[in-house]
Design a protein around this motif. Structure first.
Motif, mmCIF file in Angstrom:
data_model
loop_
_atom_site.group_PDB
_atom_site.id
_atom_site.type_symbol
_atom_site.label_atom_id
_atom_site.label_comp_id
_atom_site.label_asym_id
_atom_site.label_seq_id
_atom_site.Cartn_x
_atom_site.Cartn_y
_atom_site.Cartn_z
ATOM 1 N N ASN A 97 -2.757 2.545 -6.566
ATOM 2 C CA ASN A 97 -2.513 1.099 -6.618
ATOM 3 C C ASN A 97 -2.827 0.540 -8.001
ATOM 4 O O ASN A 97 -2.100 -0.310 -8.517
ATOM 5 C CB ASN A 97 -3.333 0.370 -5.560
ATOM 6 C CG ASN A 97 -2.746 0.503 -4.179
ATOM 7 O OD1 ASN A 97 -1.656 1.046 -3.987
ATOM 8 N ND2 ASN A 97 -3.473 0.020 -3.194
ATOM 9 N N ASP A 104 -5.758 6.433 -3.102
ATOM 10 C CA ASP A 104 -4.923 5.254 -2.848
ATOM 11 C C ASP A 104 -5.244 4.136 -3.845
ATOM 12 O O ASP A 104 -4.339 3.488 -4.382
ATOM 13 C CB ASP A 104 -5.135 4.724 -1.428
ATOM 14 C CG ASP A 104 -4.614 5.664 -0.360
ATOM 15 O OD1 ASP A 104 -3.700 6.457 -0.655
ATOM 16 O OD2 ASP A 104 -5.143 5.592 0.776
ATOM 17 N N ARG A 135 1.080 -0.413 -0.062
ATOM 18 C CA ARG A 135 0.659 -1.493 0.822
ATOM 19 C C ARG A 135 -0.398 -2.324 0.107
ATOM 20 O O ARG A 135 -1.586 -2.175 0.369
ATOM 21 C CB ARG A 135 0.119 -0.926 2.128
ATOM 22 C CG ARG A 135 1.180 -0.203 2.924
ATOM 23 C CD ARG A 135 0.592 0.362 4.206
ATOM 24 N NE ARG A 135 1.572 1.164 4.891
ATOM 25 C CZ ARG A 135 2.213 0.762 5.972
ATOM 26 N NH1 ARG A 135 1.980 -0.411 6.486
ATOM 27 N NH2 ARG A 135 3.085 1.565 6.545
ATOM 28 N N LYS A 193 -2.486 -5.528 -0.612
ATOM 29 C CA LYS A 193 -2.977 -6.619 0.224
ATOM 30 C C LYS A 193 -2.576 -7.959 -0.400
ATOM 31 O O LYS A 193 -2.812 -8.189 -1.591
ATOM 32 C CB LYS A 193 -4.489 -6.532 0.353
ATOM 33 C CG LYS A 193 -4.950 -5.276 1.070
ATOM 34 C CD LYS A 193 -6.461 -5.183 1.096
ATOM 35 C CE LYS A 193 -6.879 -3.885 1.776
ATOM 36 N NZ LYS A 193 -8.331 -3.681 1.699
ATOM 37 N N SER A 238 6.223 -2.466 -5.319
ATOM 38 C CA SER A 238 5.436 -1.983 -4.177
ATOM 39 C C SER A 238 6.342 -1.624 -2.995
ATOM 40 O O SER A 238 6.067 -0.668 -2.274
ATOM 41 C CB SER A 238 4.380 -3.009 -3.768
ATOM 42 O OG SER A 238 4.972 -4.194 -3.295
ATOM 43 N N ARG A 239 7.436 -2.358 -2.827
ATOM 44 C CA ARG A 239 8.389 -2.024 -1.755
ATOM 45 C C ARG A 239 9.086 -0.692 -2.035
ATOM 46 O O ARG A 239 9.200 0.153 -1.150
ATOM 47 C CB ARG A 239 9.439 -3.125 -1.605
ATOM 48 C CG ARG A 239 8.919 -4.409 -1.048
ATOM 49 C CD ARG A 239 9.193 -4.501 0.446
ATOM 50 N NE ARG A 239 8.489 -5.615 1.035
ATOM 51 C CZ ARG A 239 9.060 -6.735 1.425
ATOM 52 N NH1 ARG A 239 10.352 -6.909 1.275
ATOM 53 N NH2 ARG A 239 8.336 -7.672 1.975
#
Length: 161
Positions: free
Chosen positions: A9, A5, A92, A94, A86-87
């Motif tokens: 990211n 993850d 997700r 932060k 990111s959408r």
């Protein structure tokens, strides 16, 4: 969050920050900001209006304001890219990490775009002659972009946690 993850990211964050940086630096930045953002009282930018026979001298304060304006629009472009990207990808990120990454981007972009700090760094690291070179490539532009790309990676690392 798993290592996979965090890696996703980072990779996504870097790609989005990098693409948005190019757009913010080249397309969103106004000509006025591009010309004046590095102005200082000891190295002013002078605008001449040949028709009116006037000139305007831009010093440190005008340079600082132009650079702040540019960095705000540049960072807003990156924020929009991170939000949309990111959408679309279902990441997700932060909010605190996004804010911290954008703060890194804003602050380091401002330092470089005031020009004198990057010129001093180039000279201190033995790159002064390259920084001053205009052909066949523009050394100051290349060092500026390398600086930004490195900090985009640092900002993406902040996002990845």
């Amino acid at each position: 969050m798993t290592a996979t993850d965090r890696a996703a990211n980072f990779a996504t964050g870097y790609a989005l920050l990098h693409a948005a940086a190019a757009i913010g630096d080249m397309w969103v930045q106004t000509d006025t900001c591009a010309r004046i953002k590095g102005a200082t009282d000891t190295n002013p930018v002078i605008d001449r209006d040949e028709k009116a026979g006037t000139q305007t001298v831009h010093g440190t304060r005008e340079g600082q304001l132009a650079c702040l304006h540019h960095c705000a629009t540049y960072t807003a472009t990156q924020a929009a890219a991170l939000l949309v990207g990111s959408r679309v990808l279902g990441l997700r990120l932060k909010p605190g990490r996004v804010a911290a990454a954008l703060a890194v981007s804003f602050a380091t972009h401002y330092v470089a775009d005031r020009r004198l700090p990057l010129a001093r760094l180039a000279k201190a690291t033995g790159k002064g002659a390259f920084y001053e070179r205009l052909t066949p490539i523009c050394g100051s532009f290349e060092l500026d972009q390398a600086w930004h790309h490195g900090w985009e990676a640092a900002a993406a690392l902040v996002l990845a946690r």
